[in-house]
Design a protein around this motif. Structure first.
Motif, mmCIF file in Angstrom:
data_model
loop_
_atom_site.group_PDB
_atom_site.id
_atom_site.type_symbol
_atom_site.label_atom_id
_atom_site.label_comp_id
_atom_site.label_asym_id
_atom_site.label_seq_id
_atom_site.Cartn_x
_atom_site.Cartn_y
_atom_site.Cartn_z
ATOM 1 N N ARG A 279 0.817 -1.213 0.000
ATOM 2 C CA ARG A 279 0.000 0.000 0.000
ATOM 3 C C ARG A 279 0.852 1.266 0.000
ATOM 4 N N LEU A 280 2.096 1.166 0.540
ATOM 5 C CA LEU A 280 2.993 2.316 0.567
ATOM 6 C C LEU A 280 3.843 2.421 -0.694
ATOM 7 N N GLY A 281 3.697 1.418 -1.602
ATOM 8 C CA GLY A 281 4.463 1.447 -2.847
ATOM 9 C C GLY A 281 5.840 0.829 -2.736
ATOM 10 N N ASN A 282 6.160 0.177 -1.610
ATOM 11 C CA ASN A 282 7.456 -0.481 -1.423
ATOM 12 C C ASN A 282 7.377 -1.905 -1.985
ATOM 13 N N HIS A 283 7.338 -2.028 -3.279
ATOM 14 C CA HIS A 283 6.994 -3.303 -3.901
ATOM 15 C C HIS A 283 8.057 -4.373 -3.715
ATOM 16 N N GLN A 284 9.331 -4.000 -3.720
ATOM 17 C CA GLN A 284 10.365 -5.021 -3.541
ATOM 18 C C GLN A 284 10.308 -5.631 -2.146
ATOM 19 N N GLN A 285 10.141 -4.772 -1.133
ATOM 20 C CA GLN A 285 10.036 -5.296 0.241
ATOM 21 C C GLN A 285 8.743 -6.085 0.411
ATOM 22 N N ALA A 286 7.678 -5.613 -0.218
ATOM 23 C CA ALA A 286 6.412 -6.352 -0.139
ATOM 24 C C ALA A 286 6.581 -7.744 -0.733
ATOM 25 N N HIS A 287 7.290 -7.832 -1.859
ATOM 26 C CA HIS A 287 7.513 -9.126 -2.499
ATOM 27 C C HIS A 287 8.273 -10.068 -1.562
ATOM 28 N N ARG A 288 9.304 -9.554 -0.873
ATOM 29 C CA ARG A 288 10.081 -10.385 0.045
ATOM 30 C C ARG A 288 9.218 -10.884 1.205
ATOM 31 N N ASP A 289 8.352 -10.011 1.718
ATOM 32 C CA ASP A 289 7.502 -10.426 2.841
ATOM 33 C C ASP A 289 6.423 -11.420 2.403
ATOM 34 N N TYR A 290 5.901 -11.237 1.203
ATOM 35 C CA TYR A 290 4.954 -12.234 0.683
ATOM 36 C C TYR A 290 5.643 -13.586 0.509
ATOM 37 N N GLU A 291 6.906 -13.571 0.085
ATOM 38 C CA GLU A 291 7.647 -14.824 -0.047
ATOM 39 C C GLU A 291 7.803 -15.516 1.305
ATOM 40 N N ARG A 292 8.072 -14.752 2.355
ATOM 41 C CA ARG A 292 8.178 -15.334 3.698
ATOM 42 C C ARG A 292 6.849 -15.955 4.107
ATOM 43 N N ALA A 293 5.773 -15.235 3.842
ATOM 44 C CA ALA A 293 4.444 -15.766 4.183
ATOM 45 C C ALA A 293 4.176 -17.058 3.424
ATOM 46 N N LEU A 294 4.533 -17.062 2.146
ATOM 47 C CA LEU A 294 4.305 -18.234 1.305
ATOM 48 C C LEU A 294 5.065 -19.448 1.832
ATOM 49 N N ALA A 295 6.271 -19.220 2.318
ATOM 50 C CA ALA A 295 7.081 -20.333 2.816
ATOM 51 C C ALA A 295 6.531 -20.921 4.112
ATOM 52 N N LEU A 296 5.678 -20.157 4.803
ATOM 53 C CA LEU A 296 5.196 -20.595 6.125
ATOM 54 C C LEU A 296 3.805 -21.203 6.097
ATOM 55 N N THR A 297 3.128 -21.186 4.934
ATOM 56 C CA THR A 297 1.792 -21.783 4.878
ATOM 57 C C THR A 297 1.784 -22.974 3.929
ATOM 58 N N SER A 298 1.029 -23.986 4.323
ATOM 59 C CA SER A 298 0.864 -25.161 3.463
ATOM 60 C C SER A 298 -0.561 -25.240 2.912
ATOM 61 N N GLN A 299 -1.385 -24.234 3.229
ATOM 62 C CA GLN A 299 -2.766 -24.221 2.769
ATOM 63 C C GLN A 299 -2.791 -23.833 1.282
ATOM 64 N N PRO A 300 -3.263 -24.711 0.400
ATOM 65 C CA PRO A 300 -3.167 -24.450 -1.045
ATOM 66 C C PRO A 300 -3.842 -23.163 -1.499
ATOM 67 N N ALA A 301 -5.039 -22.870 -0.983
ATOM 68 C CA ALA A 301 -5.744 -21.660 -1.419
ATOM 69 C C ALA A 301 -4.988 -20.406 -0.985
ATOM 70 N N GLU A 302 -4.422 -20.436 0.208
ATOM 71 C CA GLU A 302 -3.632 -19.296 0.667
ATOM 72 C C GLU A 302 -2.363 -19.149 -0.165
ATOM 73 N N GLN A 303 -1.743 -20.264 -0.515
ATOM 74 C CA GLN A 303 -0.540 -20.199 -1.344
ATOM 75 C C GLN A 303 -0.845 -19.554 -2.695
ATOM 76 N N ARG A 304 -1.964 -19.947 -3.291
ATOM 77 C CA ARG A 304 -2.323 -19.371 -4.588
ATOM 78 C C ARG A 304 -2.599 -17.873 -4.457
ATOM 79 N N PHE A 305 -3.251 -17.484 -3.366
ATOM 80 C CA PHE A 305 -3.551 -16.071 -3.148
ATOM 81 C C PHE A 305 -2.256 -15.261 -3.035
ATOM 82 N N LEU A 306 -1.306 -15.767 -2.250
ATOM 83 C CA LEU A 306 -0.043 -15.044 -2.073
ATOM 84 C C LEU A 306 0.720 -14.951 -3.385
#
Length: 414
Positions: A379-406
């Motif tokens: 939302r603040l336009g920090n897209h590179q940092q947002a991408h890194r944090d989404y990657e961390r979230a993706l690595a921590l969930t095994s729920q398929p629908a959540e993975q697709r959303f991320l």
């Protein structure tokens, strides 16, 4: 077998199997014997119903058939153990009741089973696993996946819990008086965990399981009906589940992907469920004895009545989270409060709050915390940092629908 009859039998199994099992456990007094009897009863139905027709009361037929199958099984094994013969004789003596009489108490059997599975003599992990397995019919693999545990660990936990119930003579009953109230908290916790498995299932094929949501609500309604007097948190939990369930038809898009609350079609929310929840919340709040479930329901109620995401009363929601944190001072409640602050005061303020909270080890391993931080950066336009944090979230969930959303979020940033 005609396809129509086979489909009807499959429908009966889907709708009635857990209720039949609960009753067989009451009648037989043994989890494993009841499970075997349930399977034998449905095999008998597959053989007999295509020729004889589906009975008017299929559940009662299955209960009766299952009990007699259990008696037969005990007698086959009785040659090795005299006690088994005595058990078979006792069950046979009880089996003289008619099928109509056998239905007495059937509606309460699943609630009795929940109180048995939630007995304080069992560890909480065992209570949850046993209830999800026996009351809701989840497989051991699904339970393990939902709680990020190994399947053999969960299987052994369930085996030990059944053995303890049998060996300790834990009664198959709904407790009374103070005993009921003292055990209510653990029962509410298990019911909510059942609901949550339906709200976002571990299954890749079925991210939402409305059947589990319906069942958790039915059990909460039955629990409230049986309590000697209204209990605010039992009412609050029912209200909370109704409010989440009211949005069930808008939480997936046409492709079966998750839709965020702010993007859901509010005209499709179930207003009858919302109205029911409103009354329950008012009743609970007026008692002055409410707790976390009621406060979470009040927050969900504000979302339910907001005409749009932009018109949500975030000031009221932050205030309710402040009160909720007093009752339940957990990192996740603090995280949700920070997200509400961001919606009220802007993403920059929210990000500062989140970065402070992320020092907690529990949130470091919580995928939704990293997703929330990513969303602030997005939302603040920090897209590179947002991408890194989404990657961390993706690595921590095994729920398929959540993975697709991320992954979709990350693709949108690109």
């Amino acid at each position: 077998m005609p396809l129509a009859v086979e489909q009807q039998i499959q429908t009966v199994f889907a709708e009635q199997s857990r209720r039949v099992l609960a009753t067989l456990i009451r009648l037989l007094g043994d989890f494993d014997l009841a499970e075997d009897a349930l399977q034998e009863a449905f095999l008998a139905a597959l053989r007999q119903w295509p020729e004889e027709g589906i009975p008017d009361k299929p559940r009662a037929w299955l209960v009766s058939a299952g009990r007699f199958k259990a008696i037969d099984q005990l007698r086959r094994r009785a040659r090795y153990h005299e006690i088994l013969q005595q058990q078979a004789d006792a069950l046979a003596a009880q089996a003289v009741v008619s099928m109509e009489e056998e239905q007495v108490g059937i509606e309460d059997d699943r609630l009795r089973l929940i109180f048995t599975c939630c007995h304080p003599g069992l560890a909480q992990e065992a209570q949850v696993a046993l209830t999800l397995r026996e009351v809701c019919g989840l497989t051991t693999e699904e339970i393990a996946s939902a709680f990020l545990q190994k399947t053999p660990t969960v299987a052994q936990r369930i085996v030990r819990a059944k053995a303890k119930i049998r060996d300790a003579g834990i009664p198959y009953e709904v407790p009374e008086g103070e005993d009921l109230l003292s055990r209510l908290e653990s029962v509410l916790q298990v019911i909510y965990l059942v609901f949550n498995e339906g709200y976002l299932s571990a299954s890749a094929d079925q991210p939402l399981r409305h059947d589990l949501g319906d069942e958790a609500i039915r059990l909460a309604e039955l629990l409230n009906a049986l309590l000697p007097e209204p209990q605010p948190e039992a009412l609050g939990l029912l209200a909370l589940m109704l409010l989440h369930h009211a949005r069930r038809h808008t939480r997936l898009d046409a492709e079966g992907e998750l839709v965020l609350l702010e993007e859901q079609d509010r005209s499709q929310w179930d207003r009858e469920d919302i109205a029911r929840a409103d009354g329950l919340i008012r009743h609970s709040l007026s008692s002055q004895r409410f707790g976390p479930y009621t406060l979470q329901a009040a927050i969900a109620g504000i979302h339910a009545h907001a005409p749009s995401a932009q018109e949500t009363d975030w000031q009221e929601i932050v205030g309710l989270y402040d009160l909720l944190h007093q009752h339940m001072p957990t990192p996740v409640v603090a995280l949700n409060r920070a997200v509400a602050v961001a919606m009220r005061d802007g993403p920059e303020v929210g990000l500062k709050e989140l970065e402070r909270l992320m020092k907690a080890p529990a949130l470091q391993q919580y995928h939704l915390a990293h997703a929330a931080v990513a969303d602030m950066h997005r939302r603040l336009g920090n897209h590179q940092q947002a991408h890194r944090d989404y990657e961390r979230a993706l690595a921590l969930t095994s729920q398929p629908a959540e993975q697709r959303f991320l992954r979709r979020r990350m693709a949108q940033l690109a």
